[in-house]
Design a protein around this motif. Structure first.
Motif, short mmCIF file in Angstrom:
data_model
loop_
_atom_site.label_atom_id
_atom_site.label_comp_id
_atom_site.label_asym_id
_atom_site.label_seq_id
_atom_site.Cartn_x
_atom_site.Cartn_y
_atom_site.Cartn_z
N TRP A 149 34.78 40.55 48.66
CA TRP A 149 34.41 40.62 47.15
C TRP A 149 34.83 41.71 46.47
N SER A 150 34.72 42.87 47.28
CA SER A 150 35.13 44.28 46.76
C SER A 150 36.37 44.23 46.19
N VAL A 151 37.24 43.92 47.00
CA VAL A 151 38.75 43.83 46.60
C VAL A 151 39.04 42.84 45.29
N LEU A 152 38.33 41.73 45.34
CA LEU A 152 38.59 40.91 44.22
C LEU A 152 38.00 41.42 43.11
N TRP A 153 36.66 42.06 42.94
CA TRP A 153 36.30 42.76 41.81
C TRP A 153 37.22 43.85 41.27
N ARG A 154 37.58 44.62 42.29
CA ARG A 154 38.51 45.73 42.02
C ARG A 154 39.79 45.32 41.42
N THR A 155 40.37 44.23 41.61
CA THR A 155 41.62 43.65 40.89
C THR A 155 41.20 42.65 40.05
N ALA A 156 40.29 41.98 39.98
CA ALA A 156 39.95 41.02 38.91
C ALA A 156 39.55 41.69 37.65
N ILE A 157 38.56 42.63 37.71
CA ILE A 157 38.23 43.13 36.26
C ILE A 157 39.38 43.91 35.58
N PRO A 158 40.08 44.68 36.14
CA PRO A 158 41.37 45.31 35.56
C PRO A 158 42.35 44.24 34.83
N VAL A 159 42.54 43.33 35.66
CA VAL A 159 43.65 42.26 35.17
C VAL A 159 42.91 41.54 33.91
N THR A 160 41.58 41.05 34.10
CA THR A 160 41.07 40.30 33.06
C THR A 160 40.84 41.31 31.63
N LEU A 161 40.38 42.43 31.92
CA LEU A 161 40.52 43.32 30.74
C LEU A 161 41.73 43.55 30.04
N GLY A 162 42.97 43.57 30.90
CA GLY A 162 44.33 43.41 30.47
C GLY A 162 44.77 42.40 29.66
N ILE A 163 44.37 41.33 30.13
CA ILE A 163 44.78 40.14 29.60
C ILE A 163 43.94 39.88 28.27
N ALA A 164 42.88 40.35 28.36
CA ALA A 164 42.01 40.30 27.07
C ALA A 164 42.49 41.15 25.95
N LEU A 165 42.87 42.33 26.40
CA LEU A 165 43.38 43.33 25.28
C LEU A 165 44.74 42.74 24.93
N VAL B 110 45.94 39.63 24.47
CA VAL B 110 45.82 38.54 23.78
C VAL B 110 45.32 38.72 22.36
N GLY B 111 44.18 39.73 22.46
CA GLY B 111 43.68 40.33 21.10
C GLY B 111 44.72 40.97 20.38
N GLY B 112 45.61 41.64 21.08
CA GLY B 112 46.46 42.56 20.39
C GLY B 112 47.66 41.53 19.80
N GLY B 113 48.02 40.62 20.57
CA GLY B 113 48.93 39.56 20.18
C GLY B 113 48.39 38.86 19.03
N LEU B 114 47.30 38.42 18.93
CA LEU B 114 46.51 37.46 17.99
C LEU B 114 46.51 38.62 16.76
N GLY B 115 46.24 39.73 16.98
CA GLY B 115 46.07 40.72 15.57
C GLY B 115 47.55 40.87 15.26
N LEU B 116 48.55 41.05 15.80
CA LEU B 116 50.04 41.35 15.47
C LEU B 116 50.44 40.13 14.73
N GLY B 117 50.11 38.97 15.48
CA GLY B 117 50.68 37.66 14.93
C GLY B 117 49.92 37.13 13.54
N ALA B 118 48.68 37.74 13.36
CA ALA B 118 48.08 37.34 12.15
C ALA B 118 48.58 38.24 10.71
N SER B 119 49.24 39.49 11.17
CA SER B 119 49.37 40.23 9.98
C SER B 119 50.92 39.83 9.52
#
Length: 68
Positions: free
Chosen positions: A41-57, A59-68
């Motif tokens: 679980w420790s290894v999962l959390w150490r990898t899942a949290i940064p990956v999830t944050l990176g994907i969220a950023l 997607v958010g950045g892509g949607l922001g750039l696509g909307a303008s």
């Protein structure tokens, strides 16, 4: 001596030593009564949290750039 490169081995360290070292750590954790799931679980959390944050950023950045 092997001619191929193993990423888990440190320079100058035999490959079998690099494989044996994590087993020692897991054996020490087991000696203290740590469940096998806990390091997994420790290894999962150490990898899942940064990956999830990176994907969220991304997607958010892509949607922001696509909307303008």
């Amino acid at each position: 001596m092997n001619d191929w490169v193993d990423d888990t081995a440190r320079p100058g360290e035999p490959v079998n030593q690099a494989v044996r070292e994590p087993r020692r750590v897991l054996a020490a954790l087991a000696a203290f009564g740590t469940r096998r799931r806990t390091p997994a679980w420790s290894v999962l959390w150490r990898t899942a949290i940064p990956v999830t944050l990176g994907i969220a950023l991304a997607v958010g950045g892509g949607l922001g750039l696509g909307a303008s």
